[in-house]
Design a protein around this motif. Structure first.
Motif, PDB file in Angstrom:
ATOM      1  N   ASP A  21     -10.276  -4.385   1.483  1.00 12.72           N
ATOM      2  CA  ASP A  21      -9.073  -4.097   2.274  1.00 12.72           C
ATOM      3  C   ASP A  21      -7.818  -4.625   1.596  1.00 12.72           C
ATOM      4  O   ASP A  21      -6.740  -4.027   1.717  1.00 12.72           O
ATOM      5  CB  ASP A  21      -9.204  -4.703   3.669  1.00 12.72           C
ATOM      6  N   ARG A  22      -7.931  -5.742   0.906  1.00 15.93           N
ATOM      7  CA  ARG A  22      -6.763  -6.313   0.243  1.00 15.93           C
ATOM      8  C   ARG A  22      -6.185  -5.341  -0.778  1.00 15.93           C
ATOM      9  O   ARG A  22      -4.960  -5.185  -0.894  1.00 15.93           O
ATOM     10  CB  ARG A  22      -7.162  -7.622  -0.437  1.00 15.93           C
ATOM     11  N   LEU A  23      -7.051  -4.659  -1.522  1.00 15.30           N
ATOM     12  CA  LEU A  23      -6.588  -3.675  -2.495  1.00 15.30           C
ATOM     13  C   LEU A  23      -5.995  -2.461  -1.794  1.00 15.30           C
ATOM     14  O   LEU A  23      -4.945  -1.939  -2.196  1.00 15.30           O
ATOM     15  CB  LEU A  23      -7.747  -3.270  -3.403  1.00 15.30           C
ATOM     16  N   LEU A  24      -6.653  -1.988  -0.751  1.00 14.74           N
ATOM     17  CA  LEU A  24      -6.142  -0.834  -0.012  1.00 14.74           C
ATOM     18  C   LEU A  24      -4.765  -1.124   0.563  1.00 14.74           C
ATOM     19  O   LEU A  24      -3.858  -0.289   0.496  1.00 14.74           O
ATOM     20  CB  LEU A  24      -7.114  -0.473   1.117  1.00 14.74           C
ATOM     21  N   ASP A  25      -4.581  -2.324   1.119  1.00 18.88           N
ATOM     22  CA  ASP A  25      -3.284  -2.690   1.702  1.00 18.88           C
ATOM     23  C   ASP A  25      -2.205  -2.767   0.628  1.00 18.88           C
ATOM     24  O   ASP A  25      -1.054  -2.352   0.861  1.00 18.88           O
ATOM     25  CB  ASP A  25      -3.399  -4.034   2.425  1.00 18.88           C
ATOM     26  N   ALA A  26      -2.555  -3.299  -0.545  1.00 18.80           N
ATOM     27  CA  ALA A  26      -1.569  -3.408  -1.625  1.00 18.80           C
ATOM     28  C   ALA A  26      -1.121  -2.034  -2.097  1.00 18.80           C
ATOM     29  O   ALA A  26       0.072  -1.806  -2.361  1.00 18.80           O
ATOM     30  CB  ALA A  26      -2.155  -4.208  -2.785  1.00 18.80           C
ATOM     31  N   VAL A  27      -2.049  -1.102  -2.200  1.00 20.42           N
ATOM     32  CA  VAL A  27      -1.703   0.251  -2.623  1.00 20.42           C
ATOM     33  C   VAL A  27      -0.839   0.935  -1.566  1.00 20.42           C
ATOM     34  O   VAL A  27       0.164   1.593  -1.883  1.00 20.42           O
ATOM     35  CB  VAL A  27      -2.977   1.066  -2.910  1.00 20.42           C
ATOM     36  N   ALA A  28      -1.202   0.794  -0.310  1.00 24.91           N
ATOM     37  CA  ALA A  28      -0.413   1.401   0.764  1.00 24.91           C
ATOM     38  C   ALA A  28       1.015   0.871   0.759  1.00 24.91           C
ATOM     39  O   ALA A  28       1.982   1.635   0.914  1.00 24.91           O
ATOM     40  CB  ALA A  28      -1.088   1.140   2.114  1.00 24.91           C
ATOM     41  N   SER A  29       1.180  -0.423   0.553  1.00 23.01           N
ATOM     42  CA  SER A  29       2.519  -1.018   0.523  1.00 23.01           C
ATOM     43  C   SER A  29       3.346  -0.470  -0.631  1.00 23.01           C
ATOM     44  O   SER A  29       4.547  -0.223  -0.491  1.00 23.01           O
ATOM     45  CB  SER A  29       2.409  -2.538   0.419  1.00 23.01           C
ATOM     46  N   ALA A  30       2.697  -0.287  -1.789  1.00 22.68           N
ATOM     47  CA  ALA A  30       3.419   0.233  -2.950  1.00 22.68           C
ATOM     48  C   ALA A  30       3.792   1.699  -2.787  1.00 22.68           C
ATOM     49  O   ALA A  30       4.797   2.163  -3.348  1.00 22.68           O
ATOM     50  CB  ALA A  30       2.568   0.048  -4.208  1.00 22.68           C
TER      51      ALA A  30
END
Length: 263
Positions: free
Chosen positions: A40-49
């Motif tokens: 989830d941490r990676l998914l959230d980082a991509v969504a934010s970018a």
């Protein structure tokens, strides 16, 4: 292994001796209980970018697996989201994950695929389609303005990467973006370096001695070649840091976001 609800060692062994598609069919019911699921941490980082690059209307998750990337697209896209994968088992698991609140059906963007499109669902966001197809032969018209992929590139041999990128390019509208994270390579000689090296070597030996092949390699998706193949497929390439995922000792990001825009 991994968790009490995860696959057993025997189940993983049977999967590893199967074809790639059959292996994931077998693993699908317990896949999200393994470390192989995109965190989830990676998914959230991509969504934010990606939020500042929007708005987006139609999104495509290439090699969607159990649908982790579809969740990102449902946050970003206003009209429709499509998950495509060649494993019927993974698509079934993905569909189950968003099946609590079903919506109406409507036209889908594929031209047809093995098994056809699955029923569409809506859970308070854009409609979702599930399509079974090989990413090397995507059955879509150029209607998407955002495509993502998470953790699937090890299933494509280096000489297949250009074909994969050209298929995504053909599914995007002019100006559409193909986006995916790519981690910095591990330091030579580090524990992770040798772990990935040993895994890839074991996989090469397995595929040399056993059929059907199971294609999964960790060290074949190299950023310089990836950028070259993307440009050859008709993309302009930009690299964005994902600072939420940390930095290496030299200050460079541990993970970058590849943003390939169709030109």
């Amino acid at each position: 292994m991994f968790t009490p609800q995860g696959p057993t060692f025997l189940e993983l062994a049977v999967q590893a001796l199967s074809s790639t598609a059959r292996g994931y069919d077998l693993l699908a019911p317990k896949f999200d209980q393994t470390p192989f699921r995109t965190p989830d941490r990676l998914l959230d980082a991509v969504a934010s970018a990606l939020r500042p690059l929007g708005p987006f209307q139609k999104g495509l998750d290439v090699c969607c697996g159990t649908g982790a990337g579809v969740g990102v697209l449902r946050e970003l896209c206003e009209d429709r989201v499509t998950g495509v994968d060649f494993s019927a088992g993974m698509l079934s698991a993905a569909r189950s994950a968003v099946s609590d609140d079903r919506g109406g059906t409507g036209p889908h963007d594929g031209r047809g695929s093995r098994g056809g499109p699955a029923p569409q669902v809506r859970t308070g966001g854009p409609a979702v389609d599930w399509v079974r197809a090989d990413a090397r032969a995507l059955p879509f018209r150029p209607v998407f303005d955002l495509a993502v992929s998470f953790g699937a590139f090890g299933h494509f041999l280096p000489d297949e990467q250009g074909l994969l990128f050209s298929q995504v390019h053909a599914a995007l509208r002019p100006g559409g973006r193909f986006v995916f994270p790519i981690a910095a390579p591990p330091r030579v000689g580090s524990r992770l370096y040798w772990a990935l090296w040993c895994f890839d070597m074991a996989m090469r030996v397995r595929n040399a001695l056993w059929r059907p092949r199971f294609v999964m390699y960790y060290r074949t998706f190299r950023l310089p070649r990836v950028c070259q193949e993307l440009r050859a497929a008709g993309f302009a390439v930009e690299l964005l840091p994902l600072p939420d995922l940390g930095r290496q000792p030299d200050g460079s990001p541990r993970c970058r976001l590849v943003v390939a825009r169709k030109v």
